[in-house]
Scaffold this motif. Structure first.
Motif, PDB file in Angstrom:
ATOM      1  N   CYS A 250     -11.752  -9.943  34.183  1.00 26.60           N
ATOM      2  CA  CYS A 250     -11.561 -11.385  34.349  1.00 26.60           C
ATOM      3  C   CYS A 250     -12.567 -11.969  35.334  1.00 26.60           C
ATOM      4  CB  CYS A 250     -10.136 -11.684  34.831  1.00 26.60           C
ATOM      5  SG  CYS A 250      -8.848 -11.396  33.604  1.00 26.60           S
TER       6      CYS A 250
ATOM      7  N   TYR B  50     -15.546 -14.624  34.505  1.00 28.21           N
ATOM      8  CA  TYR B  50     -15.445 -15.944  35.133  1.00 28.21           C
ATOM      9  C   TYR B  50     -16.754 -16.337  35.809  1.00 28.21           C
ATOM     10  CZ  TYR B  50     -13.932 -19.711  38.198  1.00 28.21           C
ATOM     11  OH  TYR B  50     -13.833 -20.905  38.847  1.00 28.21           O
ATOM     12  N   TYR B  51     -17.313 -15.447  36.625  1.00 24.81           N
ATOM     13  CA  TYR B  51     -18.499 -15.813  37.402  1.00 24.81           C
ATOM     14  C   TYR B  51     -19.777 -15.850  36.566  1.00 24.81           C
ATOM     15  CZ  TYR B  51     -15.683 -15.571  41.596  1.00 24.81           C
ATOM     16  OH  TYR B  51     -14.720 -15.804  42.547  1.00 24.81           O
TER      17      TYR B  51
ATOM     18  N   ASN C 182     -19.830 -17.418  33.798  1.00 26.95           N
ATOM     19  CA  ASN C 182     -19.779 -18.750  33.193  1.00 26.95           C
ATOM     20  C   ASN C 182     -20.606 -19.723  34.020  1.00 26.95           C
ATOM     21  OD1 ASN C 182     -18.949 -21.449  32.468  1.00 26.95           O
ATOM     22  ND2 ASN C 182     -17.155 -20.557  31.490  1.00 26.95           N
TER      23      ASN C 182
ATOM     24  N   SER D 145     -18.854 -21.994  36.626  1.00 25.10           N
ATOM     25  CA  SER D 145     -18.066 -21.438  37.730  1.00 25.10           C
ATOM     26  C   SER D 145     -18.859 -20.454  38.583  1.00 25.10           C
ATOM     27  CB  SER D 145     -16.824 -20.740  37.172  1.00 25.10           C
ATOM     28  OG  SER D 145     -17.170 -19.778  36.199  1.00 25.10           O
TER      29      SER D 145
ATOM     30  N   HIS E  60     -11.901 -19.625  43.620  1.00 26.73           N
ATOM     31  CA  HIS E  60     -11.061 -19.550  42.426  1.00 26.73           C
ATOM     32  C   HIS E  60      -9.899 -18.583  42.640  1.00 26.73           C
ATOM     33  CE1 HIS E  60     -10.064 -19.843  38.200  1.00 26.73           C
ATOM     34  NE2 HIS E  60     -10.039 -18.530  38.113  1.00 26.73           N
TER      35      HIS E  60
ATOM     36  N   PHE F  87      -7.373 -16.151  40.696  1.00 27.50           N
ATOM     37  CA  PHE F  87      -7.220 -15.427  39.441  1.00 27.50           C
ATOM     38  C   PHE F  87      -5.742 -15.113  39.214  1.00 27.50           C
ATOM     39  CE2 PHE F  87     -11.583 -14.733  40.680  1.00 27.50           C
ATOM     40  CZ  PHE F  87     -12.266 -14.814  39.477  1.00 27.50           C
TER      41      PHE F  87
END
Length: 619
Positions: free
Chosen positions: A514, A518-519, A521, A524, A530, A532
């Motif tokens: 995850c 996420y990073y 992207n 983001s 953030h 999680f």
């Protein structure tokens, strides 16, 4: 009677402007109405004003408070309650009215939809005023199809201590079948468990004639790491200092509640993790410090100024002496870094997180020497020049990893064939610093790769964007450093999952995946705050929810599904004040939430909140 009809007409015109999307904010008599999406009772898990019973396509609602101008005027009266402030709708300048609609003043607030509601800034109304507004709202729904709910902020001065009243239209067959009315009350602090509501009381409130048909569900929140009332007992409300720290919260939800404050059973568990690097207790702290040094060098390459910190090495030797020892060890054929006796003996990473690699090549060992011992920029320049001089003379031919593509590694390989073309004049200005940043990036890339691959947390393909992107030659050193910072965020996630939560490997694998996704992207990449959220098997969380006190405990009782028989009651117990805009009882000798007696000997007191919801007809 005529006055009442005028009020109804004026209020109808206000809501009509909201319905047609002409306004985001307006004033009606002594009250301010504004569109919002940030519900003041969101911590209760209530969604009545978020379209739960009304429109499913919107989360907007109309927040109603006392107009701030009026509140300020009332405050200036100095307690003279006989003076009543004039209605803003009649006192404002004509130029502020919109199309001369009575009772409306339009605010040009383009950002009101995104604005957060700060509870301490709320301007509550009395319970009688709230009931009057509810009546006007119901009258409007009798004639107009209007799907937007309302939420009225109350002052809690009535015997029940009402803090919010909400109304949401119930839509059936494209028409309004009724209104779901929710009343929220709150009181406390409570000092004994006898003050808490009993489950049979709650069920009787929800379903007095058919208790067996009442369905109950529970929710509990546990603060595992981070801000906790138990840790901040001596701090008065509103005085808590915001600090950037790792937080871990556990949410449990389960069915069939028997007792208030019961321990979850058969619960679904969700963990919320916000991992913040820099905590000295984190097992990723050593690596973070090394990365932070690299970040400082990268910033210096842009600004031309480096902020030096005290060297981390305990060695008293000069940089020249340490470099000479390193070069001599390489000349003697040493291929592996020899760890000093007792070095990192007490490292929290030992055998757990990113261990010290013992296969450092020459450029990596040079990076370690400089980041631990350099005291000024001249140390960096002289060290780089000394190494280049040794390479040109042919006296030094160290080994470097085949994947090492730094400038220094290329010169080392060229020295094997006596083909070096770099002169000392080519390493002036910031070039030595740039070369140092390169070898620092290379060293940390290999550290992170060894960790993630060695722990079987992901594949090399998933790490490519962070450590070896196809367009690496087109990226600046600052961007490469930034990607390492994002990668370290994932390391901190893993550290929390391992050391604080003791998650099984499968769950940690999911958590790491995850974080990596996420990073990577683009939207983001620079979000270090953030949180999680992952689902966790209850067996892994049992030790927490069976021994920790919940910071929030909530039960929901529900009877019926639709129509006038639909009734819903939510009872919540918290260790913190749930609302800041109403006055709670005095502590009576208690220190915030701490006393020697507490709740039957426990070291805290509690606040309770009750939300009752039922449907009424508008005809």
């Amino acid at each position: 009677m005529r006055r009442q009809q005028q009020r109804i007409q004026s209020f109808n015109e206000v809501l009509s402007r909201f319905s047609s999307k002409d306004v985001l904010s307006a004033i009606f008599e002594d009250f301010k109405l504004e569109i919002s999406t940030n519900h003041p009772a969101k911590e209760l898990g209530l969604k009545y004003c978020h379209g739960n019973q009304a429109s499913k396509s919107t989360k907007e609602f109309i927040l109603i408070q006392k107009n701030e101008i009026l509140r300020n005027q009332e405050n200036n009266v100095n307690g003279n309650n006989s003076i009543r402030t004039e209605s803003v709708s009649s006192s404002v300048n004509d130029s502020t009215l919109n199309d001369s609609v009575p009772g409306i003043k339009v605010d040009d607030l383009s950002e009101v939809l995104e604005a957060d509601i700060v509870e301490s800034d709320m301007r509550p109304v009395s319970i009688d005023q709230a009931r009057s507004l509810m009546f006007l709202y119901s009258q409007y729904l009798r004639k107009i199809m209007f799907e937007t709910p309302i939420c009225i902020v109350c002052d809690g001065r009535d015997p029940e201590k009402t803090c919010l009243i909400e109304a949401s239209p119930v839509i059936k067959d494209s028409s309004i079948a009724g209104i779901m009315v929710t009343t929220i009350t709150s009181s406390g602090p409570l000092h004994t468990k006898t003050d808490l509501m009993k489950m049979d009381q709650l069920i009787m409130m929800t379903s007095p004639t058919a208790a067996s048909q009442c369905v109950t569900s529970g929710f509990a929140k546990y603060v595992i790491l981070g801000k906790s009332s138990m840790a901040d007992m001596s701090i008065l409300p509103g005085q808590q200092q915001q600090c950037d720290t790792t937080t871990v919260n556990l949410d449990c939800s389960w069915e069939d509640i028997k007792n208030v404050l019961e321990t979850p059973h058969g619960a679904n568990c969700t963990v919320h993790i916000k991992a913040v690097p820099g905590n000295m207790n984190s097992s990723g702290h050593r690596v973070f410090c090394e990365l932070n040094t690299l970040v400082g060098f990268a910033a210096g390459a842009i600004s031309g100024q480096i902020q030096w910190i005290n060297p981390t090495s305990s060695s008293t030797s000069s940089i020249a002496t340490l470099l000479a020892e390193l070069i001599e060890s390489v000349k003697q054929g040493e291929k592996k870094r020899i760890l000093e006796e007792n070095e990192h003996k007490d490292s929290p990473l030992k055998g757990n997180q990113i261990p010290e690699r013992d296969d450092l090549d020459f450029t990596e060992r040079l990076w370690v020497l400089l980041k631990d011992n350099a005291r000024c920029y001249n140390d960096i320049v002289s060290t780089i020049k000394t190494v280049l001089g040794e390479l040109q003379s042919g006296q030094l031919q160290p080994m470097v990893h085949s994947s090492n593509c730094t400038t220094l590694a290329k010169h080392i390989r060229a020295s094997y064939h006596q083909n070096m073309t770099l002169g000392m004049k080519d390493v002036e200005g910031l070039e030595p610093l740039r070369m140092l940043i390169e070898i620092g990036v290379e060293k940390l890339k290999r550290d992170y790769l060894a960790f993630f691959i060695g722990q079987e947390l992901t594949t090399l393909d998933k790490l490519q964007w962070y450590v070896s992107p196809p367009n690496a030659s087109d990226l600046t050193l600052e961007e490469l450093v930034r990607r390492l910072q994002s990668l370290h965020q994932v390391v901190e996630l893993y550290a929390v999952g391992t050391n604080s939560l003791h998650l099984p490997h499968k769950t940690k694998w999911t958590l790491v995946r995850c974080g990596l996704n996420y990073y990577e992207n683009p939207q983001s990449r620079h979000d270090d705050d953030h949180t999680f959220t992952i689902q966790v098997e209850r067996a892994a969380m049992l030790r927490f929810y069976s021994s920790f006190h919940p910071s929030v405990w909530r039960v929901e009782a529900k009877h019926g599904s639709t129509g006038v028989d639909m009734k819903r009651t939510v009872y919540q117990v918290t260790v913190d004040r749930p609302f800041q805009h109403i006055s709670y009882d005095q502590m009576n000798g208690y220190t915030n939430a701490l006393d020697q007696t507490g709740i039957d000997g426990d070291q805290f007191v509690l606040y309770q909140t009750l939300a009752t919801s039922s449907q009424i007809t508008v005809f």
